[in-house]
Design an enzyme around this catalytic site. Structure first.
Site, PDB file in Angstrom:
ATOM      1  N   ARG A 131       0.879  -1.186   0.000  1.00 53.57           N
ATOM      2  CA  ARG A 131       0.000   0.000   0.000  1.00 53.57           C
ATOM      3  C   ARG A 131       0.903   1.219   0.000  1.00 53.57           C
ATOM      4  O   ARG A 131       1.671   1.431   0.949  1.00 53.57           O
ATOM      5  CB  ARG A 131      -0.905   0.000   1.235  1.00 53.57           C
ATOM      6  CG  ARG A 131      -1.604   1.326   1.456  1.00 53.57           C
ATOM      7  CD  ARG A 131      -2.710   1.269   2.480  1.00 53.57           C
ATOM      8  NE  ARG A 131      -3.865   0.587   1.915  1.00 53.57           N
ATOM      9  CZ  ARG A 131      -5.099   0.673   2.410  1.00 53.57           C
ATOM     10  NH1 ARG A 131      -5.330   1.402   3.491  1.00 53.57           N
ATOM     11  NH2 ARG A 131      -6.091   0.038   1.839  1.00 53.57           N
ATOM     12  N   ASP A 163     -17.472   6.952  -1.770  1.00 45.28           N
ATOM     13  CA  ASP A 163     -16.259   6.817  -0.961  1.00 45.28           C
ATOM     14  C   ASP A 163     -16.006   8.184  -0.312  1.00 45.28           C
ATOM     15  O   ASP A 163     -16.622   9.188  -0.710  1.00 45.28           O
ATOM     16  CB  ASP A 163     -15.079   6.391  -1.855  1.00 45.28           C
ATOM     17  CG  ASP A 163     -13.824   6.062  -1.043  1.00 45.28           C
ATOM     18  OD1 ASP A 163     -13.943   5.802   0.172  1.00 45.28           O
ATOM     19  OD2 ASP A 163     -12.719   6.071  -1.628  1.00 45.28           O
ATOM     20  N   CYS A 181     -16.412   1.362   0.459  1.00 42.52           N
ATOM     21  CA  CYS A 181     -15.261   0.527   0.825  1.00 42.52           C
ATOM     22  C   CYS A 181     -14.829   0.725   2.272  1.00 42.52           C
ATOM     23  O   CYS A 181     -14.104  -0.098   2.805  1.00 42.52           O
ATOM     24  CB  CYS A 181     -14.109   0.779  -0.138  1.00 42.52           C
ATOM     25  SG  CYS A 181     -13.342   2.402   0.017  1.00 42.52           S
ATOM     26  N   GLN A 207      -9.748  -3.870  -3.684  1.00 41.58           N
ATOM     27  CA  GLN A 207     -11.085  -3.474  -3.232  1.00 41.58           C
ATOM     28  C   GLN A 207     -12.122  -3.806  -4.297  1.00 41.58           C
ATOM     29  O   GLN A 207     -13.230  -4.261  -3.994  1.00 41.58           O
ATOM     30  CB  GLN A 207     -11.108  -1.972  -2.927  1.00 41.58           C
ATOM     31  CG  GLN A 207     -12.448  -1.480  -2.399  1.00 41.58           C
ATOM     32  CD  GLN A 207     -12.777  -2.010  -1.017  1.00 41.58           C
ATOM     33  OE1 GLN A 207     -11.980  -1.872  -0.099  1.00 41.58           O
ATOM     34  NE2 GLN A 207     -13.929  -2.642  -0.859  1.00 41.58           N
ATOM     35  N   HIS A 225      -7.220   1.065  -6.616  1.00 48.72           N
ATOM     36  CA  HIS A 225      -7.442   0.198  -5.445  1.00 48.72           C
ATOM     37  C   HIS A 225      -8.038  -1.128  -5.956  1.00 48.72           C
ATOM     38  O   HIS A 225      -9.188  -1.477  -5.670  1.00 48.72           O
ATOM     39  CB  HIS A 225      -8.399   0.894  -4.471  1.00 48.72           C
ATOM     40  CG  HIS A 225      -8.385   0.340  -3.082  1.00 48.72           C
ATOM     41  ND1 HIS A 225      -7.639  -0.762  -2.717  1.00 48.72           N
ATOM     42  CD2 HIS A 225      -9.033   0.744  -1.948  1.00 48.72           C
ATOM     43  CE1 HIS A 225      -7.831  -1.004  -1.420  1.00 48.72           C
ATOM     44  NE2 HIS A 225      -8.673  -0.113  -0.941  1.00 48.72           N
ATOM     45  N   ARG A 242     -13.212  -8.700   1.143  1.00 43.27           N
ATOM     46  CA  ARG A 242     -11.788  -8.403   0.935  1.00 43.27           C
ATOM     47  C   ARG A 242     -10.980  -9.677   1.184  1.00 43.27           C
ATOM     48  O   ARG A 242     -10.050  -9.996   0.453  1.00 43.27           O
ATOM     49  CB  ARG A 242     -11.308  -7.287   1.891  1.00 43.27           C
ATOM     50  CG  ARG A 242     -11.856  -5.904   1.603  1.00 43.27           C
ATOM     51  CD  ARG A 242     -11.350  -5.341   0.286  1.00 43.27           C
ATOM     52  NE  ARG A 242      -9.903  -5.247   0.245  1.00 43.27           N
ATOM     53  CZ  ARG A 242      -9.185  -4.224   0.729  1.00 43.27           C
ATOM     54  NH1 ARG A 242      -9.798  -3.186   1.270  1.00 43.27           N
ATOM     55  NH2 ARG A 242      -7.868  -4.210   0.638  1.00 43.27           N
TER      56      ARG A 242
HETATM   57  N1   CP Z   1     -11.183  -0.114   2.227  1.00 45.87           N
HETATM   58  C1   CP Z   1      -9.921  -0.127   2.726  1.00 45.87           C
HETATM   59  O1   CP Z   1      -8.940  -0.221   1.979  1.00 45.87           O
HETATM   60  O2   CP Z   1      -9.870  -0.065   4.077  1.00 45.87           O
HETATM   61  P1   CP Z   1      -8.534   0.163   4.939  1.00 45.87           P
HETATM   62  O3   CP Z   1      -7.997   1.535   4.575  1.00 45.87           O
HETATM   63  O4   CP Z   1      -8.982   0.085   6.373  1.00 45.87           O
HETATM   64  O5   CP Z   1      -7.548  -0.896   4.578  1.00 45.87           O
END
Ligand code: CP
Length: 307
Positions: free
Chosen positions: A101, A224, A264, A131, A128, A292
């Protein structure tokens, strides 16, 4: 050749269907696949904070018989002191896969070019894709076949979620509408890529600047946060700009009667979505969050089989 998953269109429509089918199979029989038995280790690197991604990858790697190694960039040499390519060469000697990430897409690409193990983008500024596998699995569970469904993403069209919706859902043959203020439209190159995919898959991509028009007759409505990670200093300005794009009961009322709502998470109730929608009967956010785990396990199994 090693396959990586850095953006949603790194997999073909057929490969996306295969991974989603595997995710459904593994959700029904959680410990059926153990490709990391040993245990082999998967490095899961975070430049940004996370709850769902951290937990779902850690649990998923353990479910596959492996061991997650969670690395915070703040406590490692990556992130200023060592290049992604050098880090990649070190990690490939010890781990079965790398999950990262991060901020820029370029770092992920450099990592992937310099390693023989699969690299997975667990969120960048641009995409992403993990997701979206979870979101597609959730939509499939609630609505059946994905092809032909209309999905409306409401919010920052130029965000990672806006971009991933454009690419992943056209790959699935869906009709994608992005509802956003004009200054927060998706990158033209991403819209162009989505349009090219849609021409092959039978889907479509439309960018609209009216919430009412965008949600009309939709099967799926998604939003989002208006303030993505790294954009916190712009919060007041963004709240003012996005005010007319809040998903409330009126917007959901314009979608199909059996439409579902996705987010998400984490959510800012009262900003991008009202509590009555996100906590209401059309919301499937907890299934989405659980998925997920199942989607990423299927992705890891598939990538390891194609390494
Ligand atoms: N949706 C998502 O990626 O959540 P986090 O940021 O908690 O990993």
């Amino acid at each position: 050749m090693t396959r990586h998953f850095l953006r949603d269109d790194d997999i073909s429509p057929e490969e996306q269907s295969e991974i989603l089918a595997l995710a459904a199979e593994m959700k029904a029989d959680r410990f059926s696949r153990r490709p990391l038995e040993g245990p082999q280790t998967v490095a899961v690197i975070f430049d940004k904070s996370s709850t769902r991604t951290r937990v779902s990858f850690a649990v998923g790697i353990a479910d596959l018989g492996g061991q997650p190694l969670i690395i915070s960039t703040a406590n490692s040499q990556l992130g200023g002191k060592e290049t992604p390519s050098d880090t990649a060469r070190v990690l490939e000697r010890m781990v079965a896969a790398i999950v990262w990430r991060t901020y820029g897409q370029a770092g992920l690409e450099e990592m992937a070019k310099n390693t023989t193990v699969p690299v997975i983008n667990s969120l960048s500024d641009d995409f992403h894709p993990c997701q979206l596998l979870a979101d597609l699995l959730t939509i499939q569970e609630h609505k059946g076949d994905l092809a032909g469904l209309t999905v409306t993403f409401v919010g920052d069209g130029g965000s990672n979620m806006g971009h991933s919706y454009a690419l992943a859902c056209t790959t699935a043959g869906m009709h994608v509408r992005i509802a956003c203020p004009p200054s927060f439209s998706p990158q033209p190159s991403v819209v162009g890529d989505a349009r090219a995919i849609a021409e092959q898959s039978g889907g479509s991509i439309t960018v609209l600047h009216s919430l009412d028009e965008a949600v009309e007759g939709s099967d799926v409505v998604v939003t989002d946060t208006w303030v993505s990670m790294g954009k916190e200093a712009e919060k007041a300005e963004r709240v003012a700009t996005f005010g007319s794009f809040q998903v409330g009961a009126e917007a959901m009322g314009k979608a199909r009667g059996d439409a579902i709502f996705l987010h998400c998470l984490p959510a800012d109730r009262g900003f991008e979505v009202t509590p009555e929608v996100i906590d209401g009967p059309q919301s499937v956010i907890w299934d989405e969050s659980e998925n997920r785990l199942h989607a990423q396990k299927a992705l890891m199994v598939w990538l390891l089989e194609h390494a």
